[in-house]
Design a protein around this motif. Structure first.
Motif, PDB file in Angstrom:
ATOM      1  N   TYR A 195       0.852  -1.196   0.000  1.00  0.00           N
ATOM      2  CA  TYR A 195       0.000   0.000   0.000  1.00  0.00           C
ATOM      3  C   TYR A 195       0.885   1.242   0.000  1.00  0.00           C
ATOM      4  O   TYR A 195       2.094   1.167   0.250  1.00  0.00           O
ATOM      5  CB  TYR A 195      -0.936   0.014   1.211  1.00  0.00           C
ATOM      6  CG  TYR A 195      -0.221   0.102   2.546  1.00  0.00           C
ATOM      7  CD1 TYR A 195       0.101   1.336   3.119  1.00  0.00           C
ATOM      8  CD2 TYR A 195       0.142  -1.052   3.237  1.00  0.00           C
ATOM      9  CE1 TYR A 195       0.765   1.411   4.332  1.00  0.00           C
ATOM     10  CE2 TYR A 195       0.809  -0.993   4.449  1.00  0.00           C
ATOM     11  CZ  TYR A 195       1.114   0.248   5.006  1.00  0.00           C
ATOM     12  OH  TYR A 195       1.774   0.325   6.196  1.00  0.00           O
ATOM     13  N   SER A 210      -3.706   4.279   0.032  1.00  0.00           N
ATOM     14  CA  SER A 210      -4.277   3.586  -1.123  1.00  0.00           C
ATOM     15  C   SER A 210      -3.590   2.244  -1.343  1.00  0.00           C
ATOM     16  O   SER A 210      -2.453   2.037  -0.909  1.00  0.00           O
ATOM     17  CB  SER A 210      -4.147   4.438  -2.394  1.00  0.00           C
ATOM     18  OG  SER A 210      -4.819   5.674  -2.251  1.00  0.00           O
ATOM     19  N   VAL A 213      -5.671  -2.494  -7.022  1.00  0.00           N
ATOM     20  CA  VAL A 213      -6.769  -3.384  -7.397  1.00  0.00           C
ATOM     21  C   VAL A 213      -6.352  -4.086  -8.683  1.00  0.00           C
ATOM     22  O   VAL A 213      -6.029  -3.428  -9.675  1.00  0.00           O
ATOM     23  CB  VAL A 213      -8.075  -2.605  -7.622  1.00  0.00           C
ATOM     24  CG1 VAL A 213      -9.185  -3.548  -8.094  1.00  0.00           C
ATOM     25  CG2 VAL A 213      -8.494  -1.888  -6.342  1.00  0.00           C
ATOM     26  N   ALA A 223      -6.895   1.783  -8.414  1.00  0.00           N
ATOM     27  CA  ALA A 223      -6.406   1.956  -7.046  1.00  0.00           C
ATOM     28  C   ALA A 223      -7.589   2.347  -6.183  1.00  0.00           C
ATOM     29  O   ALA A 223      -8.483   3.072  -6.633  1.00  0.00           O
ATOM     30  CB  ALA A 223      -5.318   3.026  -6.985  1.00  0.00           C
ATOM     31  N   ALA A 249      -9.090  -3.382  -1.122  1.00  0.00           N
ATOM     32  CA  ALA A 249      -8.482  -3.595  -2.439  1.00  0.00           C
ATOM     33  C   ALA A 249      -8.527  -5.068  -2.823  1.00  0.00           C
ATOM     34  O   ALA A 249      -8.785  -5.411  -3.979  1.00  0.00           O
ATOM     35  CB  ALA A 249      -7.036  -3.094  -2.432  1.00  0.00           C
ATOM     36  N   SER A 253     -10.524  -6.641  -5.938  1.00  0.00           N
ATOM     37  CA  SER A 253      -9.826  -7.495  -6.896  1.00  0.00           C
ATOM     38  C   SER A 253     -10.567  -8.812  -7.093  1.00  0.00           C
ATOM     39  O   SER A 253     -10.725  -9.284  -8.229  1.00  0.00           O
ATOM     40  CB  SER A 253      -8.395  -7.762  -6.416  1.00  0.00           C
ATOM     41  OG  SER A 253      -7.646  -6.563  -6.323  1.00  0.00           O
TER      42      SER A 253
END
Length: 269
Positions: A195, A210, A213, A223, A249, A253
């Protein structure tokens, strides 16, 4: 429980167990290994060989698996059945639950970003309910090198780094990283951590965290992250909030079809 009740319970459980085994077989196929032998399927699923063989034969008969000599792959019949479920779906709609959950878990505004050249754009958001917030709007365009989401793109996508450096690295605040060597070192640290963080790199009093992804093929597609005033998001808060961002994230995904471990070789970045 009466004998008839036990029999009904067993009859209800049996189909569920079969479905679970079929799911194991179908999930053994990946983009990297789209064709497998029966022996490979048996090993990957851990099912008894006789059970695996019987289920594979049934899946071939129904068109859910295709057989080519001694190898099997996902069949066109299964693709056709799944097609209506993918109609009209897009990245924003698929990841919206993860975005909202991130907002609810952290209390901060959660944003989804996509990249266009040397810039990133907010394509979806779930706004914080705090009276004092860091303002984001859908369609907002920001540079890559100043901010956590932009650095996520640069860390996992070599083209993003080239585009950002080619565009130039203007300084927005004293904290903006404009030295290419320092930026490269940061990107390596971001890949290792999983991250990125940013504290007043683009705007005074603003901070963000952030994470990447990934799509079905393992490529970076977006992201996801949170943005907040530094009065609520300081460096000391990173450990508390980063796990929520990374979790969101990973959920996004998965919703895009990504499987853990299917990712481009970061050593080449």
């Amino acid at each position: 429980m009466t004998t008839s009740g036990e029999e009904r319970e067993k009859a209800a459980v049996a189909p569920v167990l079969v479905i679970r085994k079929v799911k194991q077989i179908l999930e053994s196929f990946t983009i990297e290994e789209p064709e497998l032998t029966l022996q490979q399927i048996t090993r990957l699923t851990g099912l008894p060989s006789s059970t695996c063989q019987r289920l594979v034969q049934n899946l071939v008969r129904e068109g859910f698996l295709d057989r080519y000599e001694d190898r099997y792959r996902i069949g066109l019949g299964l693709v056709q059945v799944a097609a209506p479920g993918t109609f009209g779906l897009d990245l924003v709609r698929l990841t919206r639950p993860a975005l909202r959950r991130l907002r609810d878990e952290t209390g901060e505004t959660a944003c989804l970003y996509m990249r266009d050249g040397a810039f990133r754009t907010v394509v979806a958001l779930a706004e914080s309910r705090h009276p004092v917030i860091r303002l984001f709007v859908v369609g907002m365009v920001m540079p890559l090198h100043a901010g956590s989401a932009g650095k996520v793109f640069m860390a996992w996508d070599p083209a993003a780094r080239r585009d950002a450096v080619g565009q130039g690295l203007p300084r927005y605040t004293p904290r903006t990283v404009v030295d290419i060597d320092l930026l490269t070192e940061q990107l390596g640290q971001i890949r290792r951590a999983g991250y990125a963080t940013s504290f007043e790199e683009r705007d005074y009093g603003a901070a963000s965290i952030s994470a990447p992804v990934f799509g079905m093929t393992g490529d970076l597609v977006a992201a996801i992250g949170i943005g907040a005033p530094t009065q609520r998001l300081a460096p000391s808060d990173t450990g508390r909030l980063a796990s929520a961002v990374v979790g969101a994230a990973e959920e996004a995904s998965r919703r895009l079809g990504h499987r853990t471990g299917v990712r481009p070789d970061s050593a080449a970045l």
